[in-house]
Design a protein around this motif. Structure first.
Motif, PDB file in Angstrom:
ATOM      1  N   ILE A  25      39.917  41.735  26.355  1.00  0.00           N
ATOM      2  CA  ILE A  25      39.918  40.687  27.378  1.00  0.00           C
ATOM      3  C   ILE A  25      41.241  40.692  28.134  1.00  0.00           C
ATOM      4  O   ILE A  25      41.273  40.596  29.378  1.00  0.00           O
ATOM      5  N   PHE A  26      42.339  40.813  27.393  1.00  0.00           N
ATOM      6  CA  PHE A  26      43.670  40.896  28.001  1.00  0.00           C
ATOM      7  C   PHE A  26      43.767  42.094  28.936  1.00  0.00           C
ATOM      8  O   PHE A  26      44.248  41.987  30.070  1.00  0.00           O
ATOM      9  N   ALA A  27      43.271  43.250  28.473  1.00  0.00           N
ATOM     10  CA  ALA A  27      43.315  44.468  29.288  1.00  0.00           C
ATOM     11  C   ALA A  27      42.445  44.332  30.532  1.00  0.00           C
ATOM     12  O   ALA A  27      42.793  44.830  31.613  1.00  0.00           O
ATOM     13  N   ALA A  28      41.288  43.660  30.408  1.00  0.00           N
ATOM     14  CA  ALA A  28      40.383  43.482  31.546  1.00  0.00           C
ATOM     15  C   ALA A  28      41.034  42.680  32.662  1.00  0.00           C
ATOM     16  O   ALA A  28      40.780  42.923  33.851  1.00  0.00           O
ATOM     17  N   ALA A  29      41.860  41.694  32.289  1.00  0.00           N
ATOM     18  CA  ALA A  29      42.535  40.886  33.305  1.00  0.00           C
ATOM     19  C   ALA A  29      43.357  41.763  34.237  1.00  0.00           C
ATOM     20  O   ALA A  29      43.433  41.510  35.453  1.00  0.00           O
ATOM     21  N   TRP A  30      43.948  42.816  33.681  1.00  0.00           N
ATOM     22  CA  TRP A  30      44.807  43.687  34.477  1.00  0.00           C
ATOM     23  C   TRP A  30      44.053  44.858  35.090  1.00  0.00           C
ATOM     24  O   TRP A  30      44.126  45.102  36.291  1.00  0.00           O
ATOM     25  N   SER A  95      45.528  47.420  22.925  1.00  0.00           N
ATOM     26  CA  SER A  95      45.627  47.025  24.331  1.00  0.00           C
ATOM     27  C   SER A  95      45.820  48.245  25.222  1.00  0.00           C
ATOM     28  O   SER A  95      45.215  48.344  26.302  1.00  0.00           O
ATOM     29  N   SER A  96      46.661  49.185  24.785  1.00  0.00           N
ATOM     30  CA  SER A  96      46.881  50.411  25.557  1.00  0.00           C
ATOM     31  C   SER A  96      45.596  51.229  25.648  1.00  0.00           C
ATOM     32  O   SER A  96      45.256  51.763  26.714  1.00  0.00           O
ATOM     33  N   LEU A  97      44.872  51.334  24.527  1.00  0.00           N
ATOM     34  CA  LEU A  97      43.601  52.060  24.519  1.00  0.00           C
ATOM     35  C   LEU A  97      42.576  51.377  25.423  1.00  0.00           C
ATOM     36  O   LEU A  97      41.860  52.045  26.192  1.00  0.00           O
ATOM     37  N   ALA A  98      42.504  50.059  25.343  1.00  0.00           N
ATOM     38  CA  ALA A  98      41.547  49.303  26.165  1.00  0.00           C
ATOM     39  C   ALA A  98      41.838  49.489  27.646  1.00  0.00           C
ATOM     40  O   ALA A  98      40.910  49.649  28.457  1.00  0.00           O
ATOM     41  N   VAL A 127      41.204  34.207  38.183  1.00  0.00           N
ATOM     42  CA  VAL A 127      40.342  34.755  37.139  1.00  0.00           C
ATOM     43  C   VAL A 127      41.168  35.605  36.165  1.00  0.00           C
ATOM     44  O   VAL A 127      40.990  35.512  34.944  1.00  0.00           O
ATOM     45  N   ALA A 128      42.079  36.405  36.695  1.00  0.00           N
ATOM     46  CA  ALA A 128      42.909  37.261  35.839  1.00  0.00           C
ATOM     47  C   ALA A 128      43.797  36.428  34.921  1.00  0.00           C
ATOM     48  O   ALA A 128      43.954  36.746  33.731  1.00  0.00           O
ATOM     49  N   GLY A 129      44.379  35.358  35.454  1.00  0.00           N
ATOM     50  CA  GLY A 129      45.220  34.490  34.631  1.00  0.00           C
ATOM     51  C   GLY A 129      44.438  33.841  33.514  1.00  0.00           C
ATOM     52  O   GLY A 129      44.927  33.709  32.387  1.00  0.00           O
ATOM     53  N   PHE A 130      43.200  33.433  33.828  1.00  0.00           N
ATOM     54  CA  PHE A 130      42.341  32.828  32.813  1.00  0.00           C
ATOM     55  C   PHE A 130      42.009  33.838  31.714  1.00  0.00           C
ATOM     56  O   PHE A 130      42.112  33.530  30.520  1.00  0.00           O
ATOM     57  N   LEU A 131      41.611  35.054  32.099  1.00  0.00           N
ATOM     58  CA  LEU A 131      41.258  36.079  31.113  1.00  0.00           C
ATOM     59  C   LEU A 131      42.463  36.476  30.256  1.00  0.00           C
ATOM     60  O   LEU A 131      42.348  36.618  29.038  1.00  0.00           O
ATOM     61  N   GLU A 132      43.614  36.634  30.887  1.00  0.00           N
ATOM     62  CA  GLU A 132      44.811  37.004  30.128  1.00  0.00           C
ATOM     63  C   GLU A 132      45.173  35.913  29.130  1.00  0.00           C
ATOM     64  O   GLU A 132      45.562  36.189  27.985  1.00  0.00           O
TER      65      GLU A 132
END
Length: 315
Positions: A25-30, A95-98, A127-132
């Motif tokens: 989820i953290f990786a998706a934000a970025w 996180s790096s792999l994701a 949206v990115a801030g929420f996901l992160e």
């Protein structure tokens, strides 16, 4: 060696599954929202995206994220002797792999022609801030850490009288300000980054502990000395031992009074449960805690105390 029970094994498995999902989820934000739209924000990932933009994509964010975190951990351990534990290393690796995987899955990116595309640009950092915040919040609740500015803030707080929240704020503002040094970025890009930081700050507190920043704990346990030693030696926090009397039994006993940040609550609760499963713990959320390791005392009071100390030293 202590044998791992089925319940403990289930708990550990659940924690790592949660951490793995949270890292994605953290990786998706970025990788799905911020980077495809050339945006950046605060934290270590913000710095890594700035590096990616500055090098024209030669140094991808996921690579610099992994390398910089590895260097930070080595530096922190050498300077402070902090044991970050396996979970932090696991979080950084996953996180790096994701990010590497999501970078190649363009159908999940917020770009024209794809499902997640949004015409209103300002919605992207929201949206990115929420996901992160959800991702990092779940990691923190599971006793992990994504490294990055967490490590920097801890090192700054160790050697200078700067609260952790202030250190995080300075790090984020410096990273966002770096966007103005890139020739193809504008003031608007910095504002989008600030929007992401604000949304992240609001939501992460709600995910971790319902907007509360600190906790006051009172722990009743026959193993109070072991718990107190762990807090002093492993968490580098203070603890007060109070003398109390159980009025029903008329017996004297010791009670621990502890003040900790929201980031430390999950890990300390787990340690207390491991040391004494029968421990009784009262938890009171609090917003205002002043002193070393928390927020600083108001400047006027601080100056008055400093002047008084200087006068006492001269005498």
């Amino acid at each position: 060696m202590k044998k791992l029970s089925l319940s403990d094994a289930t708990r550990v498995l659940k924690e790592y599954l949660t951490i793995t999902l949270a890292c994605f989820i953290f990786a998706a934000a970025w990788e799905c929202f911020m980077i495809p739209n050339g945006m950046s924000a605060g934290g270590m990932m913000g710095l890594c995206t700035v590096i990616q933009y500055a090098t024209g994509g030669v140094v991808p964010a996921q690579l610099s994220y992994f390398v910089v975190n590895a260097l930070l951990i080595i530096t922190a351990v050498a300077a402070m002797g902090i044991g970050f534990g396996f979970k932090t290393i696991y979080c950084i690796a996953i996180s790096s792999l994701a990010m590497q995987l999501l970078q190649n899955w363009s159908f999940l990116h917020c770009i024209p022609g794809e499902f997640f595309f949004m015409r209103e640009t300002v919605l992207i950092p929201i949206v990115a801030g929420f996901l992160e915040a959800v991702g990092i919040g779940l990691v923190l609740r599971s006793g992990g850490s994504t490294g990055g500015t967490d490590i920097i803030a801890l090192m700054v707080n160790k050697y200078w009288p700067v609260s952790l929240s202030t250190a995080f704020l300075y790090c984020d503002l410096i990273v966002v300000g770096l966007l103005l040094l890139l020739p193809d970025k504008s003031f608007a890009d910095m504002v989008y980054g600030i929007v992401e930081i604000v949304i992240f700050s609001i939501v992460v507190d709600m995910v971790v502990s319902g907007k509360r920043s600190s906790y006051q704990l009172m722990v009743f346990s026959d193993h109070y000395s072991e718990i107190a030693d762990h807090i002093i030696k492993q968490m580098d926090r203070g603890v007060t031992v109070l003398q109390a009397t159980g009025w029903y039994t008329k017996q004297d006993r010791k009670v621990l009074l502890i003040l900790i940040s929201q980031r430390e609550f999950s890990s300390l609760s787990r340690v207390i449960r491991e040391i004494d499963p029968r421990a009784f713990m009262s938890v009171s959320p609090t917003n205002n805690v002043y002193g070393e390791g928390f927020d600083e005392i108001k400047a006027g009071v601080k100056r008055a105390i400093t002047k008084k100390k200087d006068a006492d030293n001269k005498n």
